[in-house]
Enzyme design. Structure first.
Site, PDB file in Angstrom:
ATOM      1  N   ALA A   1      52.487  13.915 -10.430  1.00  0.00           N
ATOM      2  CA  ALA A   1      51.260  13.475  -9.291  1.00  0.00           C
ATOM      3  C   ALA A   1      51.685  14.628  -8.179  1.00  0.00           C
ATOM      4  O   ALA A   1      52.657  14.722  -7.657  1.00  0.00           O
ATOM      5  CB  ALA A   1      51.267  12.175  -8.878  1.00  0.00           C
TER       6      ALA A   1
ATOM      7  N   CYS B   1      51.468  16.568  -4.574  1.00  0.00           N
ATOM      8  CA  CYS B   1      51.123  16.533  -3.163  1.00  0.00           C
ATOM      9  C   CYS B   1      49.983  17.642  -2.845  1.00  0.00           C
ATOM     10  O   CYS B   1      49.847  18.551  -3.384  1.00  0.00           O
ATOM     11  CB  CYS B   1      52.364  17.061  -2.569  1.00  0.00           C
ATOM     12  SG  CYS B   1      53.837  15.684  -2.475  1.00  0.00           S
TER      13      CYS B   1
ATOM     14  N   VAL C   1      57.159  14.095  -8.712  1.00  0.00           N
ATOM     15  CA  VAL C   1      56.180  14.643  -7.557  1.00  0.00           C
ATOM     16  C   VAL C   1      56.225  16.032  -7.790  1.00  0.00           C
ATOM     17  O   VAL C   1      56.942  16.730  -7.828  1.00  0.00           O
ATOM     18  CB  VAL C   1      56.810  14.178  -6.270  1.00  0.00           C
ATOM     19  CG1 VAL C   1      55.821  14.849  -5.019  1.00  0.00           C
ATOM     20  CG2 VAL C   1      56.735  12.583  -6.192  1.00  0.00           C
ATOM     21  N   LYS C   2      54.864  16.583  -7.910  1.00  0.00           N
ATOM     22  CA  LYS C   2      54.557  18.027  -7.860  1.00  0.00           C
ATOM     23  C   LYS C   2      54.394  18.688  -6.425  1.00  0.00           C
ATOM     24  O   LYS C   2      53.583  18.138  -5.636  1.00  0.00           O
ATOM     25  CB  LYS C   2      53.363  18.253  -8.624  1.00  0.00           C
ATOM     26  CG  LYS C   2      53.359  18.315 -10.169  1.00  0.00           C
ATOM     27  CD  LYS C   2      52.123  18.241 -10.979  1.00  0.00           C
ATOM     28  CE  LYS C   2      51.810  19.567 -11.436  1.00  0.00           C
ATOM     29  NZ  LYS C   2      50.583  19.847 -11.989  1.00  0.00           N
ATOM     30  N   ILE C   3      55.186  19.731  -6.483  1.00  0.00           N
ATOM     31  CA  ILE C   3      55.064  20.377  -4.901  1.00  0.00           C
ATOM     32  C   ILE C   3      55.143  21.915  -5.209  1.00  0.00           C
ATOM     33  O   ILE C   3      55.848  22.481  -6.002  1.00  0.00           O
ATOM     34  CB  ILE C   3      56.621  20.235  -4.236  1.00  0.00           C
ATOM     35  CG1 ILE C   3      56.640  18.572  -3.690  1.00  0.00           C
ATOM     36  CG2 ILE C   3      56.454  20.919  -2.919  1.00  0.00           C
ATOM     37  CD1 ILE C   3      57.972  18.224  -2.905  1.00  0.00           C
TER      38      ILE C   3
END
Ligand code: E4P
Length: 217
Positions: free
Chosen positions: A57, A59, A83-85
């Site tokens: 998912a 950011c 978490v995708k950054i």
């Protein structure tokens, strides 16, 4: 090698899950925008009921402090959330801080091997080089996958290269041969991987001969 599905469509994920070859899902804001206003959290929870593996998912905030807060929120939705950054200075700081807290990070929008190296050193779990978007601007996306995989291997770094922005079956073959431990593929590409015209005509011929032999009506 593992295959993830690159979509936010729950119907496509359910349809693909029956094959038993999809072990994770990647989403991004563009994929979610195609889903007609469904809440991001609701969709991630629906996906988690179908696929028991990493679900990325992404950011959408821009400063390190905001990214860390957003990452904590996304990671709280389900234990399988990664978490995708995006990789830039703020992103790199956030990757470092989140990784220290045990939040798994998929570093997105990687377009050169040094970005991958930095993300790996900061503690990212996955590195997502974008193959198709690099091809689109006349650079060799698969060569980037090869470079990232080599750097991880040569230096014993644990981050996994996740070949992203896959556009066609040849990308999948090339990413596999380049040693990518994961590729995330759009649903349409999954079905393309299955196809060969000689398989189709072969099935037809065997069926015709089975009828002739009286094996089937
Ligand atoms: C997945 O993590 C990426 O966001 C996705 O593969 C990007 O694909 P695109 O370049 O086709 O938008």
């Amino acid at each position: 090698m593992r295959l993830f599905l690159d979509t936010a469509s729950i119907d496509d994920i359910r349809a693909a899950a029956r094959f038993g070859v999809i072990s994770g899902v990647t989403t991004n804001p563009s994929l979610l925008a195609k889903e007609g206003g469904v809440s991001y959290k609701q969709r991630i929870l629906e996906i988690a009921e179908v696929i028991d593996g990493p679900i990325s998912a992404e950011c959408v905030t821009r400063t390190a402090d905001e990214l860390v807060a957003e990452a904590r929120e996304l990671a709280s939705w389900h234990p399988n959330v990664v978490v995708k950054i995006p990789i830039d200075a703020e992103g790199l700081e956030a990757i470092h801080r989140c990784s220290r807290e045990g939040i798994r990070i998929n570093t997105t929008l990687i377009f050169n091997p040094n970005q991958a190296l930095l993300a790996a050193l900061a503690g990212a779990t996955f590195l997502s080089p974008f193959v198709g978007r690099l091809d689109d601007v006349s650079y060799d996306g698969i060569e980037l996958i090869r470079q990232c995989v080599d750097i991880m291997t040569i230096h014993g770094l644990k981050a996994q290269v996740l070949a992203a922005s896959i556009r066609h079956p040849l990308h999948v073959t090339q990413a596999a041969l380049a040693g990518a431990p994961v590729a995330t593929i759009p649903p349409a590409v999954l079905y393309q991987l299955l196809k060969h015209p000689l398989t189709d005509t072969g099935i037809e011929r065997f069926l015709a001969d089975a009828r002739t032999a009286g094996l089937i009506e």
